[in-house]
Design an enzyme around this catalytic site. Structure first.
Site, PDB file in Angstrom:
ATOM      1  N   TYR A   1     -12.494  -2.838  11.847  1.00  0.00           N
ATOM      2  CA  TYR A   1     -11.162  -2.230  11.734  1.00  0.00           C
ATOM      3  C   TYR A   1     -10.368  -2.408  13.030  1.00  0.00           C
ATOM      4  O   TYR A   1      -9.196  -2.810  13.010  1.00  0.00           O
ATOM      5  CB  TYR A   1     -11.333  -0.745  11.407  1.00  0.00           C
ATOM      6  CG  TYR A   1     -10.053   0.032  11.206  1.00  0.00           C
ATOM      7  CD1 TYR A   1      -9.318  -0.096  10.034  1.00  0.00           C
ATOM      8  CD2 TYR A   1      -9.596   0.922  12.179  1.00  0.00           C
ATOM      9  CE1 TYR A   1      -8.154   0.634   9.838  1.00  0.00           C
ATOM     10  CE2 TYR A   1      -8.436   1.658  11.992  1.00  0.00           C
ATOM     11  CZ  TYR A   1      -7.718   1.511  10.809  1.00  0.00           C
ATOM     12  OH  TYR A   1      -6.561   2.240  10.618  1.00  0.00           O
ATOM     13  N   ALA A   2     -11.015  -2.161  14.169  1.00  0.00           N
ATOM     14  CA  ALA A   2     -10.327  -2.297  15.464  1.00  0.00           C
ATOM     15  C   ALA A   2      -9.892  -3.741  15.693  1.00  0.00           C
ATOM     16  O   ALA A   2      -8.781  -3.997  16.173  1.00  0.00           O
ATOM     17  CB  ALA A   2     -11.237  -1.833  16.600  1.00  0.00           C
ATOM     18  N   ALA A   3     -10.755  -4.700  15.323  1.00  0.00           N
ATOM     19  CA  ALA A   3     -10.398  -6.117  15.488  1.00  0.00           C
ATOM     20  C   ALA A   3      -9.208  -6.465  14.598  1.00  0.00           C
ATOM     21  O   ALA A   3      -8.299  -7.188  15.020  1.00  0.00           O
ATOM     22  CB  ALA A   3     -11.594  -7.004  15.156  1.00  0.00           C
TER      23      ALA A   3
ATOM     24  N   LYS B   1      -6.851  -4.451  13.589  1.00  0.00           N
ATOM     25  CA  LYS B   1      -5.638  -3.774  14.077  1.00  0.00           C
ATOM     26  C   LYS B   1      -5.168  -4.374  15.397  1.00  0.00           C
ATOM     27  O   LYS B   1      -3.969  -4.435  15.669  1.00  0.00           O
ATOM     28  CB  LYS B   1      -5.899  -2.267  14.217  1.00  0.00           C
ATOM     29  CG  LYS B   1      -6.141  -1.567  12.876  1.00  0.00           C
ATOM     30  CD  LYS B   1      -4.948  -1.702  11.950  1.00  0.00           C
ATOM     31  CE  LYS B   1      -5.102  -0.938  10.651  1.00  0.00           C
ATOM     32  NZ  LYS B   1      -3.940  -1.093   9.765  1.00  0.00           N
TER      33      LYS B   1
ATOM     34  N   ARG C   1       0.459   5.839  -1.822  1.00  0.00           N
ATOM     35  CA  ARG C   1       0.041   7.142  -1.261  1.00  0.00           C
ATOM     36  C   ARG C   1       0.117   7.075   0.270  1.00  0.00           C
ATOM     37  O   ARG C   1       0.392   6.013   0.859  1.00  0.00           O
ATOM     38  CB  ARG C   1      -1.369   7.509  -1.708  1.00  0.00           C
ATOM     39  CG  ARG C   1      -2.419   6.591  -1.133  1.00  0.00           C
ATOM     40  CD  ARG C   1      -3.810   7.043  -1.524  1.00  0.00           C
ATOM     41  NE  ARG C   1      -4.786   6.487  -0.608  1.00  0.00           N
ATOM     42  CZ  ARG C   1      -6.020   6.159  -0.938  1.00  0.00           C
ATOM     43  NH1 ARG C   1      -6.442   6.366  -2.160  1.00  0.00           N
ATOM     44  NH2 ARG C   1      -6.848   5.662  -0.041  1.00  0.00           N
TER      45      ARG C   1
ATOM     46  N   GLY D   1       0.821  -1.218   0.000  1.00  0.00           N
ATOM     47  CA  GLY D   1       0.000   0.000   0.000  1.00  0.00           C
ATOM     48  C   GLY D   1       0.848   1.259   0.000  1.00  0.00           C
ATOM     49  O   GLY D   1       0.569   2.202   0.750  1.00  0.00           O
TER      50      GLY D   1
ATOM     51  N   ASN E   1       1.615  -2.354   5.481  1.00  0.00           N
ATOM     52  CA  ASN E   1       0.977  -1.050   5.694  1.00  0.00           C
ATOM     53  C   ASN E   1      -0.415  -0.960   5.079  1.00  0.00           C
ATOM     54  O   ASN E   1      -1.259  -0.228   5.599  1.00  0.00           O
ATOM     55  CB  ASN E   1       1.873   0.046   5.089  1.00  0.00           C
ATOM     56  CG  ASN E   1       1.137   1.355   4.913  1.00  0.00           C
ATOM     57  OD1 ASN E   1       0.955   2.110   5.871  1.00  0.00           O
ATOM     58  ND2 ASN E   1       0.659   1.634   3.698  1.00  0.00           N
TER      59      ASN E   1
ATOM     60  N   VAL F   1      -3.775  -6.952  -1.815  1.00  0.00           N
ATOM     61  CA  VAL F   1      -3.387  -7.758  -0.648  1.00  0.00           C
ATOM     62  C   VAL F   1      -4.552  -8.568  -0.069  1.00  0.00           C
ATOM     63  O   VAL F   1      -4.332  -9.457   0.740  1.00  0.00           O
ATOM     64  CB  VAL F   1      -2.722  -6.908   0.466  1.00  0.00           C
ATOM     65  CG1 VAL F   1      -1.457  -6.244  -0.017  1.00  0.00           C
ATOM     66  CG2 VAL F   1      -3.694  -5.913   1.067  1.00  0.00           C
TER      67      VAL F   1
ATOM     68  N   ILE G   1      -3.402  10.555  11.633  1.00  0.00           N
ATOM     69  CA  ILE G   1      -2.372  11.040  10.712  1.00  0.00           C
ATOM     70  C   ILE G   1      -3.063  11.692   9.518  1.00  0.00           C
ATOM     71  O   ILE G   1      -4.072  11.162   9.016  1.00  0.00           O
ATOM     72  CB  ILE G   1      -1.499   9.842  10.225  1.00  0.00           C
ATOM     73  CG1 ILE G   1      -1.003   8.987  11.412  1.00  0.00           C
ATOM     74  CG2 ILE G   1      -0.340  10.324   9.363  1.00  0.00           C
ATOM     75  CD1 ILE G   1      -0.112   9.679  12.403  1.00  0.00           C
TER      76      ILE G   1
HETATM   77  P1  NAI Z   1      -4.614   5.520   2.677  1.00  0.00           P
HETATM   78  O1  NAI Z   1      -6.005   5.083   2.428  1.00  0.00           O
HETATM   79  O2  NAI Z   1      -4.189   6.891   2.278  1.00  0.00           O
HETATM   80  O3  NAI Z   1      -3.588   4.473   2.031  1.00  0.00           O
HETATM   81  C1  NAI Z   1      -3.749   3.107   2.168  1.00  0.00           C
HETATM   82  C2  NAI Z   1      -2.955   2.437   1.084  1.00  0.00           C
HETATM   83  O4  NAI Z   1      -3.221   1.032   1.126  1.00  0.00           O
HETATM   84  C3  NAI Z   1      -3.377   2.927  -0.292  1.00  0.00           C
HETATM   85  O5  NAI Z   1      -2.231   3.050  -1.112  1.00  0.00           O
HETATM   86  C4  NAI Z   1      -4.286   1.814  -0.787  1.00  0.00           C
HETATM   87  O6  NAI Z   1      -4.334   1.686  -2.178  1.00  0.00           O
HETATM   88  C5  NAI Z   1      -3.610   0.609  -0.147  1.00  0.00           C
HETATM   89  N1  NAI Z   1      -4.506  -0.535  -0.074  1.00  0.00           N
HETATM   90  C6  NAI Z   1      -5.690  -0.626   0.571  1.00  0.00           C
HETATM   91  N2  NAI Z   1      -6.231  -1.829   0.357  1.00  0.00           N
HETATM   92  C7  NAI Z   1      -5.382  -2.504  -0.458  1.00  0.00           C
HETATM   93  C8  NAI Z   1      -5.396  -3.783  -1.050  1.00  0.00           C
HETATM   94  N3  NAI Z   1      -6.409  -4.629  -0.865  1.00  0.00           N
HETATM   95  N4  NAI Z   1      -4.341  -4.142  -1.812  1.00  0.00           N
HETATM   96  C9  NAI Z   1      -3.308  -3.309  -2.002  1.00  0.00           C
HETATM   97  N5  NAI Z   1      -3.251  -2.081  -1.489  1.00  0.00           N
HETATM   98  C10 NAI Z   1      -4.267  -1.683  -0.727  1.00  0.00           C
HETATM   99  O7  NAI Z   1      -4.367   5.256   4.207  1.00  0.00           O
HETATM  100  P2  NAI Z   1      -3.217   5.727   5.198  1.00  0.00           P
HETATM  101  O8  NAI Z   1      -3.809   6.710   6.105  1.00  0.00           O
HETATM  102  O9  NAI Z   1      -1.965   6.043   4.480  1.00  0.00           O
HETATM  103  O10 NAI Z   1      -3.051   4.352   6.025  1.00  0.00           O
HETATM  104  C11 NAI Z   1      -1.946   3.470   5.904  1.00  0.00           C
HETATM  105  C12 NAI Z   1      -2.032   2.463   7.037  1.00  0.00           C
HETATM  106  O11 NAI Z   1      -1.963   3.157   8.282  1.00  0.00           O
HETATM  107  C13 NAI Z   1      -3.349   1.679   7.043  1.00  0.00           C
HETATM  108  O12 NAI Z   1      -3.086   0.346   7.451  1.00  0.00           O
HETATM  109  C14 NAI Z   1      -4.149   2.389   8.131  1.00  0.00           C
HETATM  110  O13 NAI Z   1      -5.093   1.524   8.712  1.00  0.00           O
HETATM  111  C15 NAI Z   1      -3.055   2.785   9.098  1.00  0.00           C
HETATM  112  N6  NAI Z   1      -3.425   3.883   9.974  1.00  0.00           N
HETATM  113  C16 NAI Z   1      -3.739   5.114   9.491  1.00  0.00           C
HETATM  114  C17 NAI Z   1      -4.086   6.127  10.352  1.00  0.00           C
HETATM  115  C18 NAI Z   1      -4.431   7.497   9.884  1.00  0.00           C
HETATM  116  O14 NAI Z   1      -4.807   8.321  10.731  1.00  0.00           O
HETATM  117  N7  NAI Z   1      -4.316   7.826   8.602  1.00  0.00           N
HETATM  118  C19 NAI Z   1      -4.126   5.913  11.799  1.00  0.00           C
HETATM  119  C20 NAI Z   1      -3.754   4.596  12.204  1.00  0.00           C
HETATM  120  C21 NAI Z   1      -3.425   3.626  11.307  1.00  0.00           C
END
Ligand code: NAI
Length: 244
Positions: free
Chosen positions: A152-154, A156, A17, A14, A87, A61, A185
């Site tokens: 989502y919580a489960a 994580k 972005r 991921g 990620n 994924v 974030i």
């Molecule tokens: P985002 O939505 O901007 O990016 C997530 C990335 O994962 C994207 O590039 C998306 O295409 C990719 N992705 C999602 N499902 C996918 C799949 N099935 N196959 C391949 N790629 C996939 O999210 P962000 O904020 O950058 O989050 C990144 C990680 O950090 C996530 O696991 C999120 O749960 C975690 N996170 C984010 C927080 C926040 O406040 N933004 C807080 C806590 C955790």
């Protein structure tokens, strides 16, 4: 003190972005070869073109065969995966009583099963080479729970159990496995938040700001570096003091 990952190959899921992209950029800036991964190959290629010694790969994924093929392809291209960052993650929020089975499954498959599959596949090579760093991107929500985010919580919280168990199983092979629990974030995932909710949230964060993708990226680089060689099975909370 300089984090030097020269000679290491990293796979970041991921990473087209948000937080994943920042992690890929930071690991590359520290000298690692990075596999940039997204569902869309063209996007992954575009991001990887900006980074030194990096390559783009397509992978959903949530599809087990895709994850296994990804690990195989990256090992073929780079010769090894020394660093694995799980990620990629999604949300499909709803109050528990209204949550559809399919939204439970999609979130668990994307956020948790994906990490298990990638770790199981990539750890074989790490075991042979007696060196590995695995970082799973969890969330403070996995520690605190959150209304409307049971799935989502489960997922994580599951990543935290996975992290600790993998850390115990692989420690003897010099493979470290840790989790990072980001708070809120600034990314596309949090951009949709209403202004009111954002203000209420800010009041609970001692450092009085949302985090940046770079905050998480540097924590990841640290956990992959020699400076963190005595840290395994931990959850590093990076949240401006929200949870303490
Ligand atoms: P985002 O939505 O901007 O990016 C997530 C990335 O994962 C994207 O590039 C998306 O295409 C990719 N992705 C999602 N499902 C996918 C799949 N099935 N196959 C391949 N790629 C996939 O999210 P962000 O904020 O950058 O989050 C990144 C990680 O950090 C996530 O696991 C999120 O749960 C975690 N996170 C984010 C927080 C926040 O406040 N933004 C807080 C806590 C955790």
């Amino acid at each position: 003190m300089k984090i030097d990952l020269t000679g290491k190959s990293a796979l970041v899921t991921g990473s087209t972005r948000g937080i994943g992209r920042a992690i890929a950029g930071t690991l590359a800036a520290c000298g690692a070869k990075v596999a940039v991964v997204g569902r869309d190959k063209a996007k992954a290629d575009a991001v990887s073109a900006e980074l030194k010694d990096s390559r783009g790969f397509a992978c959903d994924v949530a599809v087990p065969a895709d994850v296994l093929k990804l690990v195989e392809d990256v090992e073929k291209e780079f010769g090894a995966i020394d660093i694995l960052v799980n990620n990629a993650g999604i949300t499909k929020d709803n109050l528990m009583l209204r949550l559809k089975d399919e939204d439970w499954d999609t979130v668990l498959d994307s956020n948790l099963r994906s990490a298990f599959l990638a770790i199981r596949a990539a750890s074989r090579g790490m075991m042979k080479r007696r060196w590995g760093r695995i970082v799973n991107i969890s969330s403070v929500v996995g520690l605190m729970g959150n209304k409307g985010q049971t799935n989502y919580a489960a997922s994580k919280a599951g990543l935290i159990g996975l992290t600790k168990s993998v850390a115990k199983e692989l420690a003897s092979r010099n493979i470290l496995c840790n989790a990072i629990a980001p708070g809120f974030i600034e990314t596309d995932m949090t951009a949709a938040m209403a202004e009111e909710a954002r203000t209420a949230l800010m009041a609970q964060i001692p450092l009085a700001r949302l985090g940046t993708p770079a905050d998480i990226a540097w924590t990841t680089a640290f956990l992959c570096s020699e400076y963190a060689s005595y840290i395994t099975g931990q959850v590093l909370v990076v949240d401006g003091g929200l949870v303490m």
